[in-house]
Scaffold this motif. Structure first.
Motif, PDB file in Angstrom:
ATOM      1  N   GLU A  10      38.985  45.770  49.510  1.00  0.00           N
ATOM      2  CA  GLU A  10      39.619  46.668  48.556  1.00  0.00           C
ATOM      3  C   GLU A  10      40.558  47.625  49.268  1.00  0.00           C
ATOM      4  O   GLU A  10      40.413  47.868  50.463  1.00  0.00           O
ATOM      5  CB  GLU A  10      38.572  47.433  47.756  1.00  0.00           C
ATOM      6  CG  GLU A  10      37.634  48.247  48.609  1.00  0.00           C
ATOM      7  CD  GLU A  10      36.492  48.836  47.786  1.00  0.00           C
ATOM      8  OE1 GLU A  10      36.314  50.052  47.853  1.00  0.00           O
ATOM      9  OE2 GLU A  10      35.802  48.075  47.098  1.00  0.00           O
TER      10      GLU A  10
ATOM     11  N   GLN B 276      51.312  51.004  38.042  1.00  0.00           N
ATOM     12  CA  GLN B 276      50.132  50.508  37.329  1.00  0.00           C
ATOM     13  C   GLN B 276      50.192  48.994  37.169  1.00  0.00           C
ATOM     14  O   GLN B 276      49.169  48.315  37.250  1.00  0.00           O
ATOM     15  CB  GLN B 276      50.009  51.203  35.973  1.00  0.00           C
ATOM     16  CG  GLN B 276      49.696  52.690  36.111  1.00  0.00           C
ATOM     17  CD  GLN B 276      49.908  53.472  34.825  1.00  0.00           C
ATOM     18  OE1 GLN B 276      50.181  52.903  33.776  1.00  0.00           O
ATOM     19  NE2 GLN B 276      49.788  54.786  34.914  1.00  0.00           N
TER      20      GLN B 276
ATOM     21  N   GLU C 122      49.148  47.477  40.517  1.00  0.00           N
ATOM     22  CA  GLU C 122      47.770  47.751  40.947  1.00  0.00           C
ATOM     23  C   GLU C 122      46.897  46.486  41.065  1.00  0.00           C
ATOM     24  O   GLU C 122      46.263  46.279  42.098  1.00  0.00           O
ATOM     25  CB  GLU C 122      47.129  48.782  40.003  1.00  0.00           C
ATOM     26  CG  GLU C 122      45.678  49.076  40.297  1.00  0.00           C
ATOM     27  CD  GLU C 122      45.453  49.867  41.578  1.00  0.00           C
ATOM     28  OE1 GLU C 122      44.296  49.931  42.018  1.00  0.00           O
ATOM     29  OE2 GLU C 122      46.417  50.424  42.133  1.00  0.00           O
ATOM     30  N   PRO C 123      46.832  45.617  40.042  1.00  0.00           N
ATOM     31  CA  PRO C 123      45.978  44.418  40.195  1.00  0.00           C
ATOM     32  C   PRO C 123      46.455  43.487  41.309  1.00  0.00           C
ATOM     33  O   PRO C 123      45.644  42.837  41.973  1.00  0.00           O
ATOM     34  CB  PRO C 123      46.046  43.731  38.834  1.00  0.00           C
ATOM     35  CG  PRO C 123      47.036  44.467  38.011  1.00  0.00           C
ATOM     36  CD  PRO C 123      47.420  45.723  38.721  1.00  0.00           C
TER      37      PRO C 123
ATOM     38  N   LYS D 225      45.205  44.976  44.590  1.00  0.00           N
ATOM     39  CA  LYS D 225      43.768  44.727  44.745  1.00  0.00           C
ATOM     40  C   LYS D 225      43.500  43.281  45.142  1.00  0.00           C
ATOM     41  O   LYS D 225      42.660  43.006  45.998  1.00  0.00           O
ATOM     42  CB  LYS D 225      43.024  45.070  43.454  1.00  0.00           C
ATOM     43  CG  LYS D 225      42.870  46.552  43.246  1.00  0.00           C
ATOM     44  CD  LYS D 225      42.023  46.856  42.039  1.00  0.00           C
ATOM     45  CE  LYS D 225      41.787  48.358  41.947  1.00  0.00           C
ATOM     46  NZ  LYS D 225      40.931  48.720  40.830  1.00  0.00           N
ATOM     47  N   THR D 226      44.224  42.348  44.534  1.00  0.00           N
ATOM     48  CA  THR D 226      44.059  40.931  44.865  1.00  0.00           C
ATOM     49  C   THR D 226      44.447  40.661  46.313  1.00  0.00           C
ATOM     50  O   THR D 226      43.745  39.950  47.038  1.00  0.00           O
ATOM     51  CB  THR D 226      44.900  40.055  43.912  1.00  0.00           C
ATOM     52  OG1 THR D 226      44.444  40.271  42.576  1.00  0.00           O
ATOM     53  CG2 THR D 226      44.768  38.573  44.245  1.00  0.00           C
TER      54      THR D 226
ATOM     55  N   GLU E  32      53.087  38.730  43.155  1.00  0.00           N
ATOM     56  CA  GLU E  32      52.003  38.471  44.106  1.00  0.00           C
ATOM     57  C   GLU E  32      52.391  37.400  45.113  1.00  0.00           C
ATOM     58  O   GLU E  32      52.111  37.525  46.307  1.00  0.00           O
ATOM     59  CB  GLU E  32      50.735  38.062  43.344  1.00  0.00           C
ATOM     60  CG  GLU E  32      49.566  37.818  44.260  1.00  0.00           C
ATOM     61  CD  GLU E  32      48.321  37.359  43.522  1.00  0.00           C
ATOM     62  OE1 GLU E  32      47.529  36.625  44.138  1.00  0.00           O
ATOM     63  OE2 GLU E  32      48.132  37.722  42.345  1.00  0.00           O
TER      64      GLU E  32
END
Length: 118
Positions: free
Chosen positions: A16, A49, A52-53, A56-57, A107
């Motif tokens: 994380e 925002q 953000e995911p 984290k990935t 990503e």
């Protein structure tokens, strides 16, 4: 005993994002890890925002250490890296700044960038 702490830190960094508070902490993280992706963000920032995911990935699935810097809480640190807009991602490899990305990137692009340094 120091080894245990280091291994706990290693586990945390691979799963994380680390929340950075101040230049000393950022310098410490950059100094201890080969590849560090730093996300300069703000809570009020919509694109941040959205990113953000992805961040984290990447923290969970790549060999890079991922760190997050809240630009509102760390204005001087953000300024020292020339951050003028958020999100800004700065990549460090072997303690040196090697990349700067302003805005949201996918990503796949970020993963490819990390893999080019790991």
């Amino acid at each position: 005993m120091t080894t245990d702490t280091a291994s706990e830190t290693e586990k945390a960094t691979t799963n994380e994002p680390l929340h950075i508070d101040g230049a000393d902490q950022l310098n410490d993280v950059v100094g201890k890890h080969d590849v560090v992706l730093v996300d300069f963000y703000a809570d009020w920032c919509g694109p941040c925002q959205m990113l953000e995911p992805v961040v984290k990935t990447l923290a969970a699935e790549t060999d890079a250490t991922v760190a997050k810097v809240d630009v509102d809480a760390n204005q001087q640190l953000a300024q020292s890296y020339g951050v003028r807009g958020v999100p800004t991602l700065i990549m460090f490899a072997d303690g040196e700044q090697v990349e700067e990305i302003v805005g949201v990137k996918g990503e796949a692009d970020l993963r490819a960038l990390i893999e080019s340094y790991t």
